[in-house]
Design an enzyme around this catalytic site. Structure first.
Site, PDB file in Angstrom:
ATOM      1  N   LEU A   1     -93.955 -58.573  20.128  1.00  0.00           N
ATOM      2  CA  LEU A   1     -94.471 -58.360  18.776  1.00  0.00           C
ATOM      3  C   LEU A   1     -93.326 -58.257  17.779  1.00  0.00           C
ATOM      4  O   LEU A   1     -92.371 -57.503  17.999  1.00  0.00           O
ATOM      5  CB  LEU A   1     -95.310 -57.075  18.748  1.00  0.00           C
ATOM      6  CG  LEU A   1     -95.701 -56.524  17.365  1.00  0.00           C
ATOM      7  CD1 LEU A   1     -96.586 -57.511  16.614  1.00  0.00           C
ATOM      8  CD2 LEU A   1     -96.403 -55.166  17.513  1.00  0.00           C
ATOM      9  N   CYS A   2     -93.426 -59.017  16.683  1.00  0.00           N
ATOM     10  CA  CYS A   2     -92.498 -58.921  15.557  1.00  0.00           C
ATOM     11  C   CYS A   2     -91.055 -59.086  16.052  1.00  0.00           C
ATOM     12  O   CYS A   2     -90.729 -60.062  16.709  1.00  0.00           O
ATOM     13  CB  CYS A   2     -92.725 -57.596  14.827  1.00  0.00           C
ATOM     14  SG  CYS A   2     -91.865 -57.448  13.257  1.00  0.00           S
ATOM     15  N   LEU A   3     -90.167 -58.128  15.760  1.00  0.00           N
ATOM     16  CA  LEU A   3     -88.785 -58.226  16.219  1.00  0.00           C
ATOM     17  C   LEU A   3     -88.713 -58.240  17.737  1.00  0.00           C
ATOM     18  O   LEU A   3     -87.841 -58.904  18.324  1.00  0.00           O
ATOM     19  CB  LEU A   3     -87.980 -57.050  15.653  1.00  0.00           C
ATOM     20  CG  LEU A   3     -86.511 -56.943  16.048  1.00  0.00           C
ATOM     21  CD1 LEU A   3     -85.756 -58.225  15.752  1.00  0.00           C
ATOM     22  CD2 LEU A   3     -85.866 -55.749  15.334  1.00  0.00           C
TER      23      LEU A   3
ATOM     24  N   GLY B   1     -90.815 -59.738  19.556  1.00  0.00           N
ATOM     25  CA  GLY B   1     -91.108 -61.120  19.900  1.00  0.00           C
ATOM     26  C   GLY B   1     -89.888 -62.003  19.752  1.00  0.00           C
ATOM     27  O   GLY B   1     -89.630 -62.882  20.586  1.00  0.00           O
TER      28      GLY B   1
END
Length: 607
Positions: A342-344, A346
């Site tokens: 997720l997000c960073l 990811g």
């Protein structure tokens, strides 16, 4: 594969350099009054030197460089007096028309003012905004002023970096001046006085004073203690089975008789704490995956302090996903692992896959990326805070403590959605004198973390400023990484209202991935787009094939729509890549990786 240079025995037992550190090493004499005084004096001298340096002063007073952007705009407009005069004259004429319209409404008329007012704005749901002449005039004047501010900002000829800052400042100013934010122009305020006998004024003043003292002048979004981590949040049963200086690895207990043979590792961002992926029963992606027969592991990052000031992105890669993958494979006895980031988290997951490809040790079977930027040429509103000058100033401010304070990160993200996350609560808490309503997602949002200085600077420079990963120039842990080297099947989901990872920018990064990509667009925003359990409001868009067109808008034009959560689309996709079903494990961990303590562990609880 190679992980951190500490032994597994140290990591699992919590001893040695890999063990949990809740603060910087105290050292001899740390509590001695003379030593404390010496450190305080050294800090004061350091601060005075920073202030004596013009660049250091700018970093403290104006860390984002708004002053320079306003200076550019002022110089430009000074050379274009016609634009200023036109805006001023237009405002005067239209203001007079608005007064006339309000005057007719005061005597029962229905004259429409000169400003076009948006119909869909929940702040103006009270009929008084239309029926009361004063409140109608306040709304008209605000809309007229907003138009002139926007007009003047557009007329200023400034650099691209200054343009982003100027437009953002104008937007923030317009939101701050909105009539609902003031007692004299919000019809809810006098109504509340009558309803409470004036107690809302006393309570509001008390709340404002509390927030000035305790919350850096920002209105409180949640009542502390309303939601407790491990009791109300992050409650999916499991155990910590591995620990090093940066992460704890949680393995969740199976909730089905059989599980897919390929385990699933979840990689959250370390900008916030992991439990947004395990928010609460019925709102937990972890729970959903466990209940659909996956053996789920979660990385939980330590909240860094000064002792980790020099930790780099390479350290996060080796001691985060790479170390976690080694433990997951050892515990489950499987060679391949599915990864969801997720997000960073990811971005680091994708970098891990590219790194494993470069080292010839690939063990990732499939990759799921949620609201993850991989191409940073279109960073959205965060571009305001990620130009060269701002990063330089941020680097200076982090030198003292060795980290970016959690409050700085939270304030930045709150201001990106100031209407909902700042002014909404200023009205509720300060004008109306109410306590904020319980909201588990905002409770998680308030539980923010620090960022190590070296890692934060490297992250901003290599990704936001130089876009190295997308261009195949990023080097981590001794290897050059390329998105084209991310070859496992990938599921990329993004959210249409995401203000941190704009969906078109996410699409650009997804199009650079080397393997087959299923791209899905969810409704809602950055966080609610992930905490997206099935509901009547859920919907998502998907491509009819895994071939991604060159343009995100071309993809959207051809995409199909389904009224369901993306979780329901991802479930069969990940199941197809999770292998056969086998009996669920009788225990979590293994002899080599025994359970250390129940989830959610200790790192998530560290302040």
């Amino acid at each position: 594969m190679t992980t951190q240079p500490t032994s597994q025995q140290q990591a699992r037992s919590g001893s040695g350099p890999a063990g949990p550190a809740t603060g910087a090493s105290a050292g001899p004499g740390a509590n001695d009054p003379a030593e404390v005084l010496r450190r305080q004096a050294a800090g004061l001298v350091r601060d005075l030197r920073e202030l004596a340096d013009p660049e250091g002063l700018k970093a403290k007073v104006d860390p984002v460089g708004f002053g320079g952007a306003l200076g550019e705009a002022a110089r430009s407009l000074a050379g274009r007096p016609g634009a200023v005069l036109r805006a001023g004259f237009g405002l005067g004429v239209d203001s007079a028309r608005a007064v006339a319209a309000a005057a007719t409404r005061a005597v029962g008329g229905t004259t429409t003012g000169p400003a076009a007012l948006p119909a869909q704005d929940k702040r103006y749901g009270d009929p008084a905004w239309e029926n009361n002449a004063w409140y109608y005039l306040a709304r008209q004047q605000h809309a007229l002023l907003a138009d002139r501010f926007t007009e003047l900002a557009a007329a200023a000829e400034v650099s691209p970096a200054a343009r982003r800052k100027l437009d953002w400042l104008v937007g923030q100013t317009i939101e701050a001046l909105a009539p609902p934010n003031s007692a004299v122009t919000n019809p809810a305020w006098p109504k509340k006085i009558v309803e409470t006998g004036g107690l809302n004024v006393v309570r509001g003043a008390r709340n404002m004073l509390r927030d000035v003292v305790q919350n850096r002048g920002m209105p409180r979004q949640v009542t502390p203690g309303r939601f407790v981590v491990g009791k109300d949040l992050a409650v999916t049963p499991g155990h910590v089975v591995y620990r090093n200086r940066l992460i704890e690895l949680i393995q969740y207990e199976p909730q089905t008789e059989t599980v897919h043979e390929i385990p699933l590792l979840m990689s959250p961002p370390w900008i916030n704490k992991y439990y947004i992926m395990d928010l609460a029963p019925g709102k937990s992606l972890v729970e959903w995956a466990v209940q659909h027969g996956h053996t789920v592991f979660m990385i939980s990052y330590r909240n860094p302090d000064s002792a980790l000031a020099d930790v780099t992105m390479s350290d996060y890669l080796r001691e985060g996903p790479v170390a976690a993958l080694e433990a997951v494979r050892a515990i489950t006895g499987r060679d391949r692992v599915n990864v969801a980031g997720l997000c960073l988290g990811g971005a680091l997951s994708a970098a891990t896959v590219a790194w494993l490809e470069a080292t010839g040790e690939q063990c990732v079977n499939s990759l799921t990326l949620m609201n993850t930027l991989l191409d940073y040429t279109g960073p959205g509103q965060l571009g305001v805070f990620t130009d060269e000058q701002t990063v330089d100033r941020l680097e200076r401010t982090m030198r003292k403590d060795g980290y970016l304070p959690a409050s700085s990160m939270k304030t930045t993200f709150d201001l990106l959605r100031a209407t909902d996350l700042v002014w909404n609560y200023a009205v509720n808490d300060w004008l109306l004198g109410e306590d904020p309503k319980p909201f588990d997602m905002l409770s998680w949002n308030a539980d923010s973390t620090r960022m190590p200085a070296a890692m934060q600077t490297e992250y901003l420079r290599t990704l936001y400023l130089e876009n190295q990963f997308a261009e195949g120039k990023l080097e981590l842990a001794g290897e050059r990484l390329d998105l084209a080297g991310v070859r496992p099947d990938s599921y990329v989901v993004t959210a249409e209202s995401d203000h941190i990872a704009p969906w078109r920018s996410v699409y650009k990064g997804a199009a650079r991935i080397g393997g087959t990509v299923r791209f899905v667009l969810s409704n809602s925003g950055h966080i609610a787009g992930v905490v997206n359990p099935p509901s009547p409001k859920s919907r998502h868009w998907f491509g009819e094939s895994d071939e991604l067109p060159a343009s995100a808008d071309d993809w959207r034009d051809d995409a199909g729509e389904r009224k369901a959560s993306w979780w329901e689309d991802w479930t069969p996709w990940i199941a197809e890549r999770a292998g056969d079903e086998v009996p669920a494990p009788a225990r979590v961990g293994s002899e080599e990786y025994p359970p250390l303590e129940p989830a959610p562990g200790r790192y998530v609880l560290s302040g």
